[in-house]
Design a protein around this motif. Structure first.
Motif, mmCIF file in Angstrom:
data_model
loop_
_atom_site.group_PDB
_atom_site.id
_atom_site.type_symbol
_atom_site.label_atom_id
_atom_site.label_comp_id
_atom_site.label_asym_id
_atom_site.label_seq_id
_atom_site.Cartn_x
_atom_site.Cartn_y
_atom_site.Cartn_z
ATOM 1 N N GLN A 9 0.839 -1.196 0.000
ATOM 2 C CA GLN A 9 0.000 0.000 0.000
ATOM 3 C C GLN A 9 0.876 1.249 0.000
ATOM 4 O O GLN A 9 1.415 1.639 1.029
ATOM 5 C CB GLN A 9 -0.905 -0.003 1.239
ATOM 6 C CG GLN A 9 -1.778 -1.243 1.362
ATOM 7 C CD GLN A 9 -3.053 -1.133 0.538
ATOM 8 O OE1 GLN A 9 -3.069 -0.570 -0.544
ATOM 9 N NE2 GLN A 9 -4.128 -1.672 1.059
ATOM 10 N N ALA A 10 1.041 1.871 -1.162
ATOM 11 C CA ALA A 10 1.920 3.029 -1.296
ATOM 12 C C ALA A 10 1.167 4.260 -1.798
ATOM 13 O O ALA A 10 1.766 5.174 -2.358
ATOM 14 C CB ALA A 10 3.068 2.710 -2.248
ATOM 15 N N GLY A 12 -0.618 6.381 0.149
ATOM 16 C CA GLY A 12 -0.807 7.417 1.160
ATOM 17 C C GLY A 12 0.013 8.668 0.886
ATOM 18 O O GLY A 12 0.987 8.641 0.121
ATOM 19 N N LYS A 26 6.919 7.641 0.982
ATOM 20 C CA LYS A 26 7.580 6.899 2.054
ATOM 21 C C LYS A 26 8.261 5.639 1.532
ATOM 22 O O LYS A 26 9.319 5.241 2.041
ATOM 23 C CB LYS A 26 6.566 6.555 3.145
ATOM 24 C CG LYS A 26 6.096 7.764 3.934
ATOM 25 C CD LYS A 26 5.213 7.384 5.097
ATOM 26 C CE LYS A 26 3.859 6.897 4.647
ATOM 27 N NZ LYS A 26 2.952 6.648 5.817
ATOM 28 N N THR A 88 -6.876 2.058 3.930
ATOM 29 C CA THR A 88 -5.874 0.990 3.922
ATOM 30 C C THR A 88 -6.370 -0.318 3.313
ATOM 31 O O THR A 88 -5.575 -1.151 2.895
ATOM 32 C CB THR A 88 -5.396 0.711 5.363
ATOM 33 O OG1 THR A 88 -6.537 0.561 6.213
ATOM 34 C CG2 THR A 88 -4.529 1.845 5.878
ATOM 35 N N THR A 106 0.809 -5.236 2.975
ATOM 36 C CA THR A 106 1.673 -4.477 3.869
ATOM 37 C C THR A 106 1.640 -2.996 3.548
ATOM 38 O O THR A 106 1.451 -2.602 2.384
ATOM 39 C CB THR A 106 3.129 -4.986 3.794
ATOM 40 O OG1 THR A 106 3.943 -4.226 4.692
ATOM 41 C CG2 THR A 106 3.687 -4.837 2.396
ATOM 42 N N ASN A 107 1.814 -2.191 4.566
ATOM 43 C CA ASN A 107 2.023 -0.763 4.360
ATOM 44 C C ASN A 107 3.396 -0.565 3.738
ATOM 45 O O ASN A 107 4.320 -1.359 3.961
ATOM 46 C CB ASN A 107 1.936 -0.002 5.687
ATOM 47 C CG ASN A 107 0.575 -0.122 6.339
ATOM 48 O OD1 ASN A 107 -0.420 -0.416 5.678
ATOM 49 N ND2 ASN A 107 0.522 0.104 7.642
ATOM 50 N N SER A 108 3.566 0.516 3.003
ATOM 51 C CA SER A 108 4.840 0.758 2.316
ATOM 52 C C SER A 108 5.883 1.392 3.220
ATOM 53 O O SER A 108 7.034 1.555 2.802
ATOM 54 C CB SER A 108 4.613 1.664 1.099
ATOM 55 O OG SER A 108 4.187 2.958 1.504
ATOM 56 N N ASP A 109 5.507 1.754 4.446
ATOM 57 C CA ASP A 109 6.453 2.428 5.342
ATOM 58 C C ASP A 109 6.952 1.507 6.451
ATOM 59 O O ASP A 109 7.388 1.954 7.502
ATOM 60 C CB ASP A 109 5.817 3.676 5.947
ATOM 61 C CG ASP A 109 4.517 3.391 6.680
ATOM 62 O OD1 ASP A 109 4.081 2.220 6.690
ATOM 63 O OD2 ASP A 109 3.922 4.333 7.229
ATOM 64 N N GLY A 169 1.315 -3.508 10.496
ATOM 65 C CA GLY A 169 0.972 -3.114 9.132
ATOM 66 C C GLY A 169 1.277 -4.194 8.122
ATOM 67 O O GLY A 169 1.340 -3.938 6.916
ATOM 68 N N ASP A 214 7.991 1.567 12.099
ATOM 69 C CA ASP A 214 6.964 2.208 11.272
ATOM 70 C C ASP A 214 7.497 3.580 10.891
ATOM 71 O O ASP A 214 7.586 4.475 11.725
ATOM 72 C CB ASP A 214 5.664 2.318 12.074
ATOM 73 C CG ASP A 214 4.626 3.199 11.396
ATOM 74 O OD1 ASP A 214 4.724 3.353 10.167
ATOM 75 O OD2 ASP A 214 3.756 3.738 12.094
ATOM 76 N N GLY A 216 6.830 6.513 9.959
ATOM 77 C CA GLY A 216 5.780 7.508 9.791
ATOM 78 C C GLY A 216 6.225 8.912 10.135
ATOM 79 O O GLY A 216 5.566 9.879 9.761
#
Length: 236
Positions: A9-10, A12, A26, A88, A106-109, A169, A214, A216
């Motif tokens: 997930q990139a 954001g 990120k 998300t 997964t989150n990208s960060d 994440g 994370d 962030g």
């Protein structure tokens, strides 16, 4: 598993990482000898993932330029463009009719050394439609904490600490997860969790005991860079 898929997930905006995130997403923040997303893609490839979908928005051209078709990681990369913020979980609808096997999200960060093979093994063992990778985090309160009732102090603790299991994440999902996701529009992981818990649907937890950052905030990015530098200097 030949059809193992992953989603990064990139899409954001990364507002907490300003001013750096005004020029770079990120996912492309420099860490170690590459970027944040290098670590994620390398781990997916090592776990047997064949195809990765990267959700993108304004920084899509930059991410596509860097990652390309995924050949250098031994992956096939496709891109999902978000015309509007979908949260998300909302972007996963692009895969609703195509995934047939478990898939990582997964989150990208995320900068972590999670053993994805172990996550997959435990996910298979429990059979839940969702496995959440969690890690323990300690929150320190820098003040004396009072509990009170009807204007009278009932307890006092000086600078207490409390430990929580927090989501990293990183998730592993079955295609049946779409039974709990609206077919369109924004939808967040918090909404998914509340929906599944309200319906009594089991959610599995995999506890990660290694490193996890994370990225962030600016201080998190610096910590990840320091961690990667130490790892590169460590003897093989």
């Amino acid at each position: 598993m030949p059809n193992l898929h992953a989603v990064v997930q990139a899409g954001g905006r990364g507002t907490r990482l300003a001013p750096y995130s005004t020029v770079l997403p990120k996912a492309l923040m420099p860490v170690g000898g590459g970027c944040v997303i290098d670590n994620l893609l390398a781990r997916f490839s090592a776990a047997g993932v064949k195809t990765v979908s990267i959700t993108v928005s304004a920084f899509g051209p930059l991410i596509r330029s860097y990652c390309g078709d995924g050949e250098r990681w031994g992956l096939e990369i496709e891109y999902i463009f978000e015309e509007e913020p979908l949260g998300t979980i909302g972007p996963l609808n692009a895969l609703r009719h195509t995934v047939r096997d478990p898939f990582f999200v997964t989150n990208s960060d995320v900068f972590a050394d999670v053993d994805l093979d172990s996550v997959l093994s435990e996910h298979r063992e429990h059979g839940a439609p969702l496995t959440v990778v969690v890690t323990r985090q300690v929150v320190n309160i820098a003040y004396g904490v009072l509990e009170h009732h009807s204007g009278m102090v009932t307890d006092f603790r000086e600078k207490p600490s409390q430990q929580f299991s927090v989501s990293t994440g990183i998730y592993l999902m079955e295609p049946s997860i779409f039974d709990h996701i609206p077919p369109s529009g924004p939808f967040g992981f918090d909404e998914l969790m509340r929906t599944m818990l309200a319906r009594g649907v089991p959610v599995n937890v995999y506890e990660h005991h290694g490193s996890w950052i994370d990225i962030g905030r600016v201080e998190d990015l610096r910590r990840a860079q320091e961690h990667a530098e130490l790892a590169m200097r460590a003897p093989a």
